[in-house]
Design a protein around this motif. Structure first.
Motif, PDB file in Angstrom:
ATOM      1  N   GLU A 190      40.715  36.773  53.786  1.00 42.65           N
ATOM      2  CA  GLU A 190      39.248  37.100  53.565  1.00 42.65           C
ATOM      3  C   GLU A 190      39.229  37.213  51.999  1.00 42.65           C
ATOM      4  O   GLU A 190      40.218  37.502  51.322  1.00 42.65           O
ATOM      5  CB  GLU A 190      38.958  38.393  54.226  1.00 42.65           C
ATOM      6  N   GLU A 191      38.114  37.075  51.403  1.00 42.07           N
ATOM      7  CA  GLU A 191      37.623  37.502  50.051  1.00 42.07           C
ATOM      8  C   GLU A 191      37.843  39.037  49.793  1.00 42.07           C
ATOM      9  O   GLU A 191      37.409  39.780  50.762  1.00 42.07           O
ATOM     10  CB  GLU A 191      36.359  37.085  49.563  1.00 42.07           C
ATOM     11  N   PRO A 192      38.494  39.480  48.724  1.00 40.33           N
ATOM     12  CA  PRO A 192      38.957  40.718  48.454  1.00 40.33           C
ATOM     13  C   PRO A 192      37.594  41.718  48.490  1.00 40.33           C
ATOM     14  O   PRO A 192      36.597  41.262  48.066  1.00 40.33           O
ATOM     15  CB  PRO A 192      39.624  40.905  47.069  1.00 40.33           C
TER      16      PRO A 192
ATOM     17  N   ARG B 236      43.081  34.499  42.601  1.00 43.81           N
ATOM     18  CA  ARG B 236      42.613  33.573  41.143  1.00 43.81           C
ATOM     19  C   ARG B 236      41.229  32.981  41.748  1.00 43.81           C
ATOM     20  O   ARG B 236      40.346  32.897  41.136  1.00 43.81           O
ATOM     21  CB  ARG B 236      43.672  32.445  40.831  1.00 43.81           C
ATOM     22  N   ARG B 237      41.190  32.627  43.229  1.00 45.26           N
ATOM     23  CA  ARG B 237      40.077  31.709  43.442  1.00 45.26           C
ATOM     24  C   ARG B 237      38.698  32.908  43.786  1.00 45.26           C
ATOM     25  O   ARG B 237      37.683  32.088  43.629  1.00 45.26           O
ATOM     26  CB  ARG B 237      40.235  30.845  44.781  1.00 45.26           C
ATOM     27  N   PHE B 238      39.043  34.158  44.036  1.00 49.50           N
ATOM     28  CA  PHE B 238      37.862  34.816  44.016  1.00 49.50           C
ATOM     29  C   PHE B 238      37.767  35.615  42.782  1.00 49.50           C
ATOM     30  O   PHE B 238      36.848  36.521  42.580  1.00 49.50           O
ATOM     31  CB  PHE B 238      38.112  35.798  45.348  1.00 49.50           C
ATOM     32  N   ARG B 239      38.860  35.681  41.968  1.00 55.49           N
ATOM     33  CA  ARG B 239      38.772  36.383  40.701  1.00 55.49           C
ATOM     34  C   ARG B 239      38.721  37.860  40.825  1.00 55.49           C
ATOM     35  O   ARG B 239      37.954  38.565  40.328  1.00 55.49           O
ATOM     36  CB  ARG B 239      37.511  36.069  39.586  1.00 55.49           C
ATOM     37  N   ARG B 240      39.480  38.430  41.733  1.00 56.43           N
ATOM     38  CA  ARG B 240      39.543  39.548  42.420  1.00 56.43           C
ATOM     39  C   ARG B 240      40.725  40.130  42.871  1.00 56.43           C
ATOM     40  O   ARG B 240      41.667  39.480  43.206  1.00 56.43           O
ATOM     41  CB  ARG B 240      38.359  40.000  43.496  1.00 56.43           C
TER      42      ARG B 240
ATOM     43  N   VAL C  32      30.102  24.828  55.675  1.00 59.68           N
ATOM     44  CA  VAL C  32      31.240  25.549  54.824  1.00 59.68           C
ATOM     45  C   VAL C  32      30.688  26.589  53.783  1.00 59.68           C
ATOM     46  O   VAL C  32      29.617  26.145  53.355  1.00 59.68           O
ATOM     47  CB  VAL C  32      32.201  24.466  54.388  1.00 59.68           C
ATOM     48  N   ARG C  33      31.239  27.515  53.609  1.00 58.31           N
ATOM     49  CA  ARG C  33      30.971  28.872  52.562  1.00 58.31           C
ATOM     50  C   ARG C  33      32.206  28.826  51.560  1.00 58.31           C
ATOM     51  O   ARG C  33      33.396  28.388  51.929  1.00 58.31           O
ATOM     52  CB  ARG C  33      30.595  29.974  53.316  1.00 58.31           C
ATOM     53  N   LYS C  34      31.874  29.295  50.463  1.00 50.15           N
ATOM     54  CA  LYS C  34      32.800  29.449  49.486  1.00 50.15           C
ATOM     55  C   LYS C  34      33.849  30.444  49.916  1.00 50.15           C
ATOM     56  O   LYS C  34      33.678  31.454  50.483  1.00 50.15           O
ATOM     57  CB  LYS C  34      32.134  30.244  48.290  1.00 50.15           C
ATOM     58  N   GLY C  35      35.054  30.022  49.801  1.00 52.74           N
ATOM     59  CA  GLY C  35      36.222  30.731  50.286  1.00 52.74           C
ATOM     60  C   GLY C  35      36.659  30.185  51.714  1.00 52.74           C
ATOM     61  O   GLY C  35      37.824  31.003  52.188  1.00 52.74           O
ATOM     62  N   ASP C  36      35.974  29.450  52.551  1.00 51.62           N
ATOM     63  CA  ASP C  36      36.582  29.219  53.635  1.00 51.62           C
ATOM     64  C   ASP C  36      37.775  28.336  53.607  1.00 51.62           C
ATOM     65  O   ASP C  36      37.939  27.697  52.898  1.00 51.62           O
ATOM     66  CB  ASP C  36      35.363  28.405  54.668  1.00 51.62           C
ATOM     67  N   THR C  37      38.310  28.478  54.798  1.00 55.75           N
ATOM     68  CA  THR C  37      39.615  27.678  55.256  1.00 55.75           C
ATOM     69  C   THR C  37      39.386  27.235  56.528  1.00 55.75           C
ATOM     70  O   THR C  37      38.826  27.724  57.489  1.00 55.75           O
ATOM     71  CB  THR C  37      41.035  28.437  55.075  1.00 55.75           C
TER      72      THR C  37
END
Length: 312
Positions: free
Chosen positions: A54-56, A105-109, A271-276
């Motif tokens: 998940e996104e942090p 890195r991909r979420f910068r968090r 598809v949304r940002k961060g999806d796999t």
């Protein structure tokens, strides 16, 4: 240091020792032709290992409207090192790690805990003896969450819950049910976000807990301001092996379809940002192989935000 087995001799024969963790981890990195890992692309490698990531969340101790309410350690002098007794413990849930501690890195968090696999309604347990400090709801982050303060000076945080089983100021024992697992807040699939904190410092839970073996590494943990973010003998391969055993023992309950319906009963997903692919498949009750076949892509294909995928 003594490794806690806490099981009969027969069970101990299958126990994965820290030394084996290091060896397995080294083999996994070296055997790149089997894993598809690229030395120059660590990010893609980790995304393959943790395809449910998940996104942090935003840090509730330092960010947001209620951070002062959550973080009661502002201005307090925190010692450089401290010895913490973790001998009397319980695993918060039996789930495997779907997202480890660390910078994304991909979420910068920074992800300041670990995400553990749960089904909605699974019981969540207190990791140590202590008192309930906070039960709260944060719509854009942790969802329903509990903060426990423990007698060993740690605090633990449990996020994305579906229901509380305790109240603020209630005393709980290690292993006592405190909540039910869920998918509340900023979450795209059921999981438990679990943090271990010392006076506000977010310790890597893998420095204390060995999730693949469902125990603690040792009877005590030494907090150090310079090393608290480091894991202790964490092996992605051991986690993957445990995940396979967990899924066989605790089958995932079908997730409610959130996809759009098309003609002929077919379903699609944007598809949304961060999806796999793994996350999309788990969220919609299908398989990665099915999505790939329907859309003419491979499991390693790059997904683009806005891309439309057939699911049925």
């Amino acid at each position: 240091m003594l490794v806690m087995l806490g099981c009969a001799t027969a069970a101990a024969q299958n126990y994965q020792l820290p030394g084996q963790h290091r060896l397995q981890h080294g083999d996994l990195l070296a055997n790149q032709e089997n894993t598809g890992a690229q030395v120059d692309n660590t990010t893609r490698y980790l995304e393959t290992l943790f395809n449910e990531e998940e996104e942090p969340e935003f840090d509730i101790y330092t960010e947001g409207w209620e951070s002062q309410h959550v973080n009661c350690y502002t201005g307090i002098d925190v010692p450089e090192t401290a010895e913490i007794d973790v001998s009397k413990f319980a695993m918060p849930v039996p789930g495997y790690i779907t997202s480890p501690y660390g910078y994304r890195r991909r979420f910068r968090r920074m992800h300041k805990g670990v995400d553990l696999k749960v089904n909605i309604g699974d019981t969540v347990y207190a990791a140590f003896d202590g008192r309930v400090r906070i039960t709260n709801y944060e719509r854009r982050g942790y969802g329903k969450y509990v903060v426990l303060r423990h007698t060993n000076d740690l605090e633990t945080v449990y996020g994305h819950l579906s229901a509380f089983l305790v109240e603020p100021d209630q005393y709980v024992k290690a292993g006592q049910p405190i909540a039910l697992g869920g998918n509340t807040g900023r979450s795209t699939g059921p999981h438990l976000h679990f943090e271990t904190r010392y006076m506000g410092y977010a310790i890597n839970p893998c420095a204390i807990f060995d999730f693949a073996n469902q125990t603690t590494h040792t009877d005590s943990y030494t907090f150090d301001k310079h090393t608290y973010q480091n894991a202790r003998n964490f092996s992605p391969k051991a986690n993957a092996e445990y995940a396979q055993a967990y899924r066989a023992k605790y089958p995932s309950k079908p997730a409610p379809a959130s996809a759009k319906s098309g003609k002929g009963g077919s379903k699609s997903y944007v598809v949304r940002k961060g999806d796999t692919l793994g996350r999309i498949a788990a969220r919609n009750g299908t398989k990665v192989a099915t999505i790939c076949k329907l859309n003419g892509i491979s499991s390693k294909s790059t997904l683009r935000p806005g891309q439309k995928l057939r699911l049925r």
